[in-house]
Scaffold this active site. Structure first.
Site: not given
Ligand code: UT7
Length: 334
Positions: A120, A261, A291
């Site tokens: 990125c 970004h 993104n």
């Molecule tokens: O460009 C550079 C590269 N990448 C980034 O900048 C990404 C940086 N990270 C993020 O933007 C975030 O971590 C994400 C958007 C990828 C994920 O959001 P989060 O708030 O960190 O969610 P999480 O991974 O902590 O998951 C929270 C919950 C989990 O369920 P439990 O364990 O709390 O029951 C996940 O299983 O949300 C669940 N979950 C989803 N639910 C619905 C994970 N992905 C999804 C989804 N839809 N797509």
């Protein structure tokens, strides 16, 4: 011996390209266990653009269109370029570089051409490299394009990544300028390769980090520890912007645009909150494009440029972080 005359760098034109095909949160919710509400609240994304291979669209096509529009904006032809730098993690082939094929499509030969991989951070790294090469006196005009077609590099059924990414290209034409104070007046390019397992695209199972359980997504698609990358990004965004301001002696008021970004709206808002950046100085388009990795900063730059929000004499900051893990900034006197 000839004395080197100090020179600066001018942004002669900007460009961008996105595919027409839209993938909305509702489309994704129909394909996997997610919802529009979850995606909007956690990322700020409503829709993203994706290539349509049925129409013959490819990453190479997107990157070429991005650079072509920048050349048009600058009123220049491919043959006016000395060098083409293409930043991407989704090039079709590793050899030849897509930069060579983009240069060929734009009739830029015998301009030099190479690909740069910084995930990125690709566009910000490439702009920094181009500025330094022009200041070295060896090159007069460089075409920079950051482009990723992340739709080709995510498993469409893996909700941890498929909801986040989109396809886009952003480009700029940089030319030598007589004023040494014009161009990139401060730049950083950093990496901590020890953290690579936070975000990577394995080609084979032997690429997987030892001892870590894999998601089972197909090879050639992205693995990401979202929470780790999130924590890293929130810290780095603040650090990189504060370092750029303190090194240059500039204040937030001196900067017309902070072009960040587009990773996740919560990451951008956290930086705005902690540093005290006013909303009108931080452009956001993640709601419409997601993104787009190496495409994101250049796409923002072009949209601001075409909207007349960046004028000669102003100072802007480009900031990114990404796979590697890498982080980078560039302070530009436009
Ligand atoms: O460009 C550079 C590269 N990448 C980034 O900048 C990404 C940086 N990270 C993020 O933007 C975030 O971590 C994400 C958007 C990828 C994920 O959001 P989060 O708030 O960190 O969610 P999480 O991974 O902590 O998951 C929270 C919950 C989990 O369920 P439990 O364990 O709390 O029951 C996940 O299983 O949300 C669940 N979950 C989803 N639910 C619905 C994970 N992905 C999804 C989804 N839809 N797509």
């Amino acid at each position: 011996m000839a004395t080197q005359v100090p020179c600066g760098v001018r942004i002669a034109g900007c460009g961008s390209a996105v595919p027409e095909k839209r993938l909305t949160n509702a489309d994704l919710a129909a394909m996997m266990d997610t919802s529009d509400e979850w995606i909007r609240q956690r990322t700020g994304i409503r829709e993203r653009r994706v290539l349509d291979p049925d129409r013959g669209e490819s990453q190479l096509w997107l990157a070429t269109e991005g650079l072509r529009t920048a050349l048009d904006d600058a009123g220049m032809a491919g043959s006016d370029l000395d060098l083409v730098i293409h930043a991407s993690v989704t090039s079709e082939m590793t050899c030849p570089s897509n930069a060579c094929r983009i240069a060929a499509a734009l009739d830029a030969q015998p301009a030099g051409a190479f690909d740069l991989v910084a995930a990125c951070c690709g566009f910000v790294y490439a702009m920094n490299v181009a500025d330094s090469l022009i200041r070295s006196g060896r090159y007069r005009s460089v075409g920079v394009v950051g482009c990723d077609a992340m739709s080709t590099a995510v498993d469409p059924t893996d909700r941890s990544v498929a909801i986040l990414f989109g396809d886009a290209a952003g480009a700029a034409i940089l030319v030598r300028d007589d004023d040494p104070n014009r161009g990139c007046i401060h730049q950083t390019m950093n990496a901590d390769g020890r953290t690579w397992p936070s975000l990577f695209i394995p080609r084979a199972s032997s690429d997987l980090p030892a001892g870590r359980e894999d998601s089972g997504a197909r090879m050639g698609t992205l693995r990401m520890d979202g929470r780790e990358v999130y924590k890293f990004a929130v810290g780095k965004f603040r650090e990189v912007i504060e370092e750029a301001l303190s090194t240059t002696g500039l204040a937030v008021d001196d900067i017309s645009q902070f072009i960040c970004h587009q990773s996740n709206i919560r990451i951008i808002e956290s930086a705005m909150d902690k540093i005290g950046l006013p909303a009108e100085k931080v452009y956001v388009n993640i709601d419409r494009y997601g993104n787009s990795s190496a495409g994101s900063v250049g796409l923002c730059l072009d949209q601001l440029w075409k909207a007349g929000k960046i004028s000669a004499g102003e100072t802007i900051i480009l900031v990114a972080f990404g796979g590697g893990l890498t982080w980078s900034s560039g302070v530009w006197n436009v």
